[in-house]
Design an enzyme around this catalytic site. Structure first.
Site: not given
Ligand SMILES: CSC[C@H]1O[C@H](OP(=O)(O)O)[C@H](O)[C@@H]1O
Length: 385
Positions: A245
């Site tokens: 992220d």
């Molecule tokens: C390519 S997605 C990057 C990242 O986003 C996800 O978090 P969330 O589902 O809370 O938006 C997850 O940390 C992924 O690795």
């Protein structure tokens, strides 16, 4: 059922409701910035690249529906800036949202004679982000698969990998980042097996990654988060591949909660730990992971699960969509701690795979990520909003 998280044509934006997957594949319309904000905040759409693109396109749809908002170019710019700053507040940890907002602001701030020209510039830039993301992810897939085969496989031509959360077509505009590397390994006949964790409490792994892997007939097995260390001890795992992220200038990486402990276990077991991230997830203005704001999600998201009943008399996985229930899984009155992300320090990371190539640590043990932002020898502005 579709793996297309985002459906856009000028004036309309529909996103798959990821709170209902894998049992229902339904789309919701995003008509303006508020719809976009709410969808990102509630995690109807999630995934660092996907939330940036949905935010940008939500405002694009709003601008298309309000052709006369702001009479002058300056007024139109003011409207765009205000809406981008609002959208930025939806989720704080992923830098992609800030990166996109910064780029869009720089594009519309350029001299323009009319409000219509400002809008057109915005629309073209936001629409290009949707296109660029898919190509970026295919490059990440290629570079990541090559690096794993060259640097982690020990001469084998088929590998076993473990991934966490969802980083596929449901977290991006398509193909995915860490899951993009798994796709590239599979399509190149270099994947023996993929393991994916459930990824409590939102279950991105069991609901979304498993859905993508089954959909594409990739050989895969679901494990609970607590099984990961035993898996690395008992199975011949070649690499752990995760998304990001926010990657800071020194390579520290914020990712889904549970990533940090996977990195510790991988280090203990000599398993390579690979971060897959487009350069839009790299934040050169933040020096280390200590400075990353970690989103705290509502405790309720830990205490309940929602899903359809198993169909009476049906098979074990046959669901009765007429009876969707919310079930409380914890003792009433218990306190909760629900950080959505954690930070993996760079010393636990073996490679950071981007669409521009793979970064590994130099002899001094540090990552040099600035090379991904060099333009004709100069460090390109990486200003955010
Ligand atoms: C390519 S997605 C990057 C990242 O986003 C996800 O978090 P969330 O589902 O809370 O938006 C997850 O940390 C992924 O690795």
């Amino acid at each position: 059922m579709s793996l297309e998280a985002i459906r856009y044509s000028r004036g309309t934006l529909d996103i798959i409701d990821q709170l209902k997957l894998p049992h229902e594949s339904t789309y919701v319309s995003i008509r303006n910035s508020k719809d976009g904000f709410d969808a990102i905040k509630r995690m109807v759409v999630r995934g660092a690249p996907a939330i940036a693109i949905v935010a940008a396109l939500a405002l694009a749809v709003e601008l298309t529906s309000l052709p006369t908002i702001g009479s002058s170019a300056e007024d139109r710019r003011g409207f765009i800036f205000e809406k981008l700053d609002y959208l930025l507040q939806s989720r704080p940890t992923a830098v992609n949202l800030a990166d996109a907002a910064g780029k869009l602001k720089r594009i519309v701030i350029a001299e323009a004679a009319t409000a219509e020209e400002v809008t057109e510039r915005y629309l073209q830039a936001a629409e290009q982000m949707l296109v660029d993301d898919v190509q970026d992810n295919m490059n990440i897939g290629k570079f990541g698969a090559e690096w794993i085969l060259q640097s982690a496989a020990g001469g084998k031509d088929k590998v076993v990998v473990l991934t966490h959360c969802n980083t596929g077509s449901l977290a991006t505009a398509g193909y995915g980042t860490a899951l993009g590397i798994i796709r590239s390994l599979h399509f190149g006949s270099n994947l023996d097996h993929a393991y994916c964790t459930e990824t409590r409490p939102y279950n991105q792994g069991s609901r979304l990654t498993a859905y993508e892997l089954v959909h594409e007939k990739i050989p895969a097995t679901l494990i609970t988060d607590s099984m990961a260390s035993a898996l690395m001890r008992l199975k011949d795992v070649t690499a752990v591949i995760v998304g990001a992220d926010r990657v800071t200038a020194n390579g520290d990486t914020a990712n889904k909660i549970g990533t940090y402990q996977l990195a510790i276990v991988a280090k203990y077991h000599g398993v390579k730990f690979v971060v897959a991230a487009p350069t839009t997830s790299i934040d050169m203005k933040t020096l280390s992971g200590e400075d990353i704001e970690i989103e705290q999600r509502p405790g309720r998201e830990m205490l309940v699960v929602r899903g359809p009943r198993v169909k009476e008399g049906g098979g074990e996985m046959e669901v009765d969509l007429e009876h969707v229930e919310t079930v409380i899984t914890a003792a009433a009155g218990i306190g909760t701690y629900n950080p959505s992300f954690d930070v993996t320090p760079n010393e636990l990371i073996d490679a950071i795979v981007t669409e521009k190539g793979v970064a590994v640590k130099g002899p001094d043990g540090s990552f040099n990520l600035s090379r991904f932002f060099l333009v004709a020898g100069e460090l390109k502005s990486v200003k955010r909003t």
